[in-house]
Scaffold this motif. Structure first.
Motif, mmCIF file in Angstrom:
data_model
loop_
_atom_site.group_PDB
_atom_site.id
_atom_site.type_symbol
_atom_site.label_atom_id
_atom_site.label_comp_id
_atom_site.label_asym_id
_atom_site.label_seq_id
_atom_site.Cartn_x
_atom_site.Cartn_y
_atom_site.Cartn_z
ATOM 1 N N VAL A 1 23.484 10.513 -4.777
ATOM 2 C CA VAL A 1 24.043 9.421 -4.107
ATOM 3 C C VAL A 1 23.166 9.523 -2.675
ATOM 4 C CG1 VAL A 1 25.773 8.438 -2.680
ATOM 5 C CG2 VAL A 1 26.238 9.053 -5.276
ATOM 6 N N ALA A 2 23.180 10.566 -2.210
ATOM 7 C CA ALA A 2 22.506 10.528 -0.774
ATOM 8 C C ALA A 2 20.855 10.411 -1.177
ATOM 9 C CB ALA A 2 22.712 11.972 -0.169
ATOM 10 N N GLY A 3 20.588 10.806 -2.037
ATOM 11 C CA GLY A 3 19.022 10.619 -2.510
ATOM 12 C C GLY A 3 18.700 9.024 -2.483
ATOM 13 N N LEU A 4 19.593 8.283 -3.369
ATOM 14 C CA LEU A 4 19.650 7.227 -3.404
ATOM 15 C C LEU A 4 19.372 6.012 -2.383
ATOM 16 C CD1 LEU A 4 21.639 6.756 -6.847
ATOM 17 C CD2 LEU A 4 19.102 6.490 -6.769
ATOM 18 N N ALA B 1 19.981 3.993 15.373
ATOM 19 C CA ALA B 1 20.925 4.927 15.078
ATOM 20 C C ALA B 1 20.651 6.382 15.176
ATOM 21 C CB ALA B 1 21.280 4.672 13.744
ATOM 22 N N PRO B 2 21.280 7.101 15.985
ATOM 23 C CA PRO B 2 21.196 8.848 15.976
ATOM 24 C C PRO B 2 21.482 9.365 14.713
ATOM 25 C CG PRO B 2 23.143 8.020 17.056
ATOM 26 C CD PRO B 2 22.574 6.571 16.735
ATOM 27 N N ARG B 3 20.747 10.682 14.746
ATOM 28 C CA ARG B 3 20.705 11.218 13.403
ATOM 29 C C ARG B 3 22.307 11.592 13.048
ATOM 30 N NH1 ARG B 3 16.105 15.964 12.901
ATOM 31 N NH2 ARG B 3 14.215 14.494 12.914
ATOM 32 N N SER B 4 22.949 12.200 14.283
ATOM 33 C CA SER B 4 24.316 12.286 14.183
ATOM 34 C C SER B 4 25.424 11.463 13.408
ATOM 35 C CB SER B 4 25.050 12.693 15.456
ATOM 36 O OG SER B 4 24.894 11.734 16.426
ATOM 37 N N TYR B 5 24.951 10.127 13.775
ATOM 38 C CA TYR B 5 25.705 8.841 13.304
ATOM 39 C C TYR B 5 25.443 8.672 11.776
ATOM 40 C CZ TYR B 5 26.749 4.114 12.256
ATOM 41 O OH TYR B 5 27.532 2.915 11.510
ATOM 42 N N VAL B 6 24.230 8.963 11.248
ATOM 43 C CA VAL B 6 23.692 8.842 9.927
ATOM 44 C C VAL B 6 24.614 10.073 9.118
ATOM 45 C CG1 VAL B 6 21.921 9.049 8.027
ATOM 46 C CG2 VAL B 6 21.587 7.757 10.346
ATOM 47 N N MET B 7 24.470 11.163 9.627
ATOM 48 C CA MET B 7 25.155 12.352 9.092
ATOM 49 C C MET B 7 26.555 12.052 9.040
ATOM 50 S SD MET B 7 25.155 16.140 10.286
ATOM 51 C CE MET B 7 26.176 17.635 9.482
ATOM 52 N N LEU B 8 27.401 11.392 9.874
ATOM 53 C CA LEU B 8 28.916 11.400 9.894
ATOM 54 C C LEU B 8 28.834 10.206 8.934
ATOM 55 C CD1 LEU B 8 31.467 11.923 11.195
ATOM 56 C CD2 LEU B 8 30.940 10.155 12.750
ATOM 57 N N VAL B 9 28.147 9.117 8.775
ATOM 58 C CA VAL B 9 28.357 8.047 7.795
ATOM 59 C C VAL B 9 28.380 8.730 6.485
ATOM 60 C CG1 VAL B 9 27.212 6.029 6.665
ATOM 61 C CG2 VAL B 9 27.469 6.184 9.182
ATOM 62 N N ILE C 1 37.429 22.083 0.226
ATOM 63 C CA ILE C 1 36.455 22.711 -0.616
ATOM 64 C C ILE C 1 35.189 21.340 -0.531
ATOM 65 C CG2 ILE C 1 35.129 23.824 -2.450
ATOM 66 C CD1 ILE C 1 37.883 25.469 -2.710
ATOM 67 N N GLY C 2 35.779 20.528 -1.329
ATOM 68 C CA GLY C 2 34.783 19.214 -1.471
ATOM 69 C C GLY C 2 34.150 18.713 -0.060
ATOM 70 N N SER C 3 35.109 18.770 0.889
ATOM 71 C CA SER C 3 34.544 18.295 2.197
ATOM 72 C C SER C 3 33.452 19.095 2.792
ATOM 73 C CB SER C 3 35.570 18.291 3.225
ATOM 74 O OG SER C 3 36.642 17.330 2.881
ATOM 75 N N LEU C 4 33.612 20.548 2.492
ATOM 76 C CA LEU C 4 32.432 21.414 2.943
ATOM 77 C C LEU C 4 31.083 21.119 2.025
ATOM 78 C CD1 LEU C 4 34.655 24.631 3.227
ATOM 79 C CD2 LEU C 4 33.587 23.231 4.911
ATOM 80 N N PHE C 5 31.476 20.941 0.738
ATOM 81 C CA PHE C 5 30.300 20.550 0.043
ATOM 82 C C PHE C 5 29.577 19.370 0.573
ATOM 83 C CE2 PHE C 5 31.737 22.741 -4.305
ATOM 84 C CZ PHE C 5 31.448 23.944 -3.877
ATOM 85 N N ALA D 1 23.561 16.984 5.650
ATOM 86 C CA ALA D 1 22.832 17.775 6.334
ATOM 87 C C ALA D 1 21.352 17.322 5.983
ATOM 88 C CB ALA D 1 22.854 19.185 6.498
ATOM 89 N N LEU D 2 20.972 17.135 4.493
ATOM 90 C CA LEU D 2 19.784 16.554 4.146
ATOM 91 C C LEU D 2 19.633 15.260 4.726
ATOM 92 C CD1 LEU D 2 20.311 17.661 0.350
ATOM 93 C CD2 LEU D 2 18.928 18.861 2.423
ATOM 94 N N SER D 3 20.417 14.226 4.956
ATOM 95 C CA SER D 3 20.311 13.065 5.496
ATOM 96 C C SER D 3 19.893 13.173 7.149
ATOM 97 C CB SER D 3 21.431 11.965 5.158
ATOM 98 O OG SER D 3 21.799 12.043 4.074
ATOM 99 N N TYR D 4 20.673 14.455 7.510
ATOM 100 C CA TYR D 4 20.402 14.494 9.031
ATOM 101 C C TYR D 4 18.689 14.727 9.194
ATOM 102 C CZ TYR D 4 20.691 16.317 13.752
ATOM 103 O OH TYR D 4 20.693 16.865 14.805
ATOM 104 N N ARG D 5 18.368 15.752 8.282
ATOM 105 C CA ARG D 5 16.795 16.347 8.315
ATOM 106 C C ARG D 5 15.913 15.395 8.059
ATOM 107 N NH1 ARG D 5 16.313 21.893 9.106
ATOM 108 N NH2 ARG D 5 14.778 21.807 7.773
ATOM 109 N N GLN D 6 16.240 14.327 7.275
ATOM 110 C CA GLN D 6 15.217 13.290 6.569
ATOM 111 C C GLN D 6 14.629 12.597 7.633
ATOM 112 O OE1 GLN D 6 14.674 13.036 3.266
ATOM 113 N NE2 GLN D 6 12.694 11.829 4.045
ATOM 114 N N PRO D 7 13.147 12.844 7.720
ATOM 115 C CA PRO D 7 12.402 12.144 8.672
ATOM 116 C C PRO D 7 12.281 10.500 8.229
ATOM 117 C CG PRO D 7 11.101 14.071 7.700
ATOM 118 C CD PRO D 7 12.183 13.869 7.068
ATOM 119 N N VAL D 8 12.260 10.032 9.294
ATOM 120 C CA VAL D 8 12.533 8.295 9.051
ATOM 121 C C VAL D 8 11.113 7.822 8.435
ATOM 122 C CG1 VAL D 8 12.312 6.300 10.320
ATOM 123 C CG2 VAL D 8 13.698 8.302 11.346
#
Length: 432
Positions: free
Chosen positions: A328-331, A344-352, A409-413, A419-426
């Motif tokens: 889903v994150a990849g899509l 939008a800051p990286r933290s916002y995208v990660m939170l979403v 556990i699911g929340s940790l997963f 985190a991948l969305s956070y690190r993804q270059p624009v």
């Protein structure tokens, strides 16, 4: 920036993937809930049904078999204990009450149980909800779920317990084994006890003996034979040529044997003394709790196996959910790259990303608790229909805590795709 509008937009866009994640998590939770709640309900229901059976005495054999027949009314062939033991127990100073239990006949699929009026009223603790307890041969008291009415005549059939499709519906084979010329008149109905005895027809033990040509336990030594308990044209409702009295003490050259005797001791010390005395000399004695503990042990072993299988199933489901979350994150990475490009800051995208996926997992856990409760209730209904046990399943901490753990556990997963969305270059996201 408020992340929730974007989270809702994301969830609406995942029309097929989001329900799949919720369903996988719900199934994992529901399986564990059903196993735990049902096993606990079975323990409570079976223990409650045995409360009035302090000590059971029978002929040597299987304690489990005797328990299942005497307490839970599961039909089986049992050896008989010498009926003369009844009078011995009635005279014993350590015994407060004693009652024989005899079975083998049925009517419309309901077991007919011969006993004493005292035990039918459970030593004075139970008052009939309708009518009265039986006071003469040819009378019957029915359980709360027996589909007979007051003053109905019950014709017993022999040796076909459990052959009817369900209690209340007799089959052709039962009709072919009827004891014609004998009948019980319903004089009372017991309140609901939450046990298989709610589907039992209780009659004087003398009537059961006489139906099978064994006398009535009250005939004098000079009597050549005992008459059937029901004879058309005889005076009154009692047997012709026999005493009208029912219940202890029993008399005669030979009191017929019985499958089981229920004893209510006067004290705990007396109970253990009686148990030790009648565990030898051609009899068997035990507390129902003894057998139930061993059965619960076996049930616990089965539960442990099911719990381990459920845990492995949950691990596989969590792995599947993680793969779905990553997919889903990849899509959605172009969408998140656009947000980043708009400021939008990286933290916002990660939170979403994280909030959306946590919402799916949490919703799956909540739905799983509901599905587990429904499944447990359905299974309890089937068990009650087959056994008569009143089961009251309830969702407790034992089921809620694993659901909370899975949500955590699911929340940790969910942090991994976030985190991948956070690190993804624009630029890479826009090109993708």
């Amino acid at each position: 920036m408020n992340p929730f509008p974007m989270v809702l937009a994301d969830l609406r866009a995942l029309r097929w993937t989001a329900p799949a994640i919720v369903l996988l998590v719900a199934l994992a939770i529901a399986t564990g809930v059903a196993i735990g709640a049902q096993e606990r309900a079975l323990r409570r229901g079976s223990a409650g049904a045995a409360n009035d059976f302090d000590l059971i005495i029978g002929a040597p054999g299987s304690q489990t078999q005797l328990l299942m027949s005497a307490v839970y009314l599961q039909p089986d062939a049992l050896p008989l204990v010498d009926g003369r033991l009844l009078n011995t127990l009635f005279k014993d100073e350590r015994v407060a009450q004693a009652a024989p239990i005899a079975f083998g006949d049925v009517s419309r699929g309901y077991p007919i149980v011969g006993t004493t009026a005292a035990f039918a009223g459970r030593w004075g603790r139970i008052e009939p909800s309708e009518g009265r307890l039986f006071a003469a041969e040819g009378e019957a008291v029915i359980g709360a779920d027996v589909l007979y009415r007051m003053s109905d005549t019950i014709v017993p059939s022999h040796g076909v317990a459990g052959h009817a499709a369900r209690p209340g519906e007799a089959d052709a084979e039962e009709d072919g084994h009827r004891h014609e010329g004998h009948g019980y008149t319903v004089v009372g109905r017991l309140p609901r006890l939450g046990s298989p005895w709610d589907r039992a027809i209780l009659v004087p033990i003398e009537s059961v003996w006489e139906v099978h040509g064994l006398g009535n336990g009250h005939a004098s030594d000079a009597a050549k034979s005992d008459s059937p308990f029901w004879k058309q044209g005889s005076a009154g409702s009692g047997p012709a040529g026999a005493e009208d009295r029912i219940g202890p003490p029993f008399e005669g050259r030979r009191v017929p044997g019985v499958p089981a005797i229920v004893v209510k001791p006067k004290s705990v010390a007396g109970a253990y003394q009686l148990r030790a005395q009648y565990r030898q000399g051609g009899t068997m004695a035990f507390f129902p709790a003894e057998v139930l503990v061993s059965l619960y042990g076996a049930l616990g072993d089965i539960r442990d196996i099911l719990v381990v299988a459920s845990a492995l199933n949950t691990v596989l489901i969590l792995a599947s959910v993680l793969l779905l979350l990553l997919a889903v994150a990849g899509l959605r990475r172009r969408r998140y790259a656009v947000l980043r490009a708009l400021g939008a800051p990286r933290s916002y995208v990660m939170l979403v990303v994280w909030l959306g996926q946590v919402a799916l997992i949490t919703l799956g856990c909540l739905i799983g608790l509901g599905l587990g409760a429904l499944a447990t209730k359905a299974v309890s209904g089937l068990v009650a229909e087959r056994t008569g046990l009143l089961l009251s399943p309830a969702i407790g901490l034992g089921e809620v805590l694993p659901a909370l753990g899975l949500a955590l556990i699911g929340s940790l997963f969910a942090l991994l795709p976030a985190a991948l969305s956070y690190r993804q270059p624009v630029v890479a996201g826009l090109r993708g």
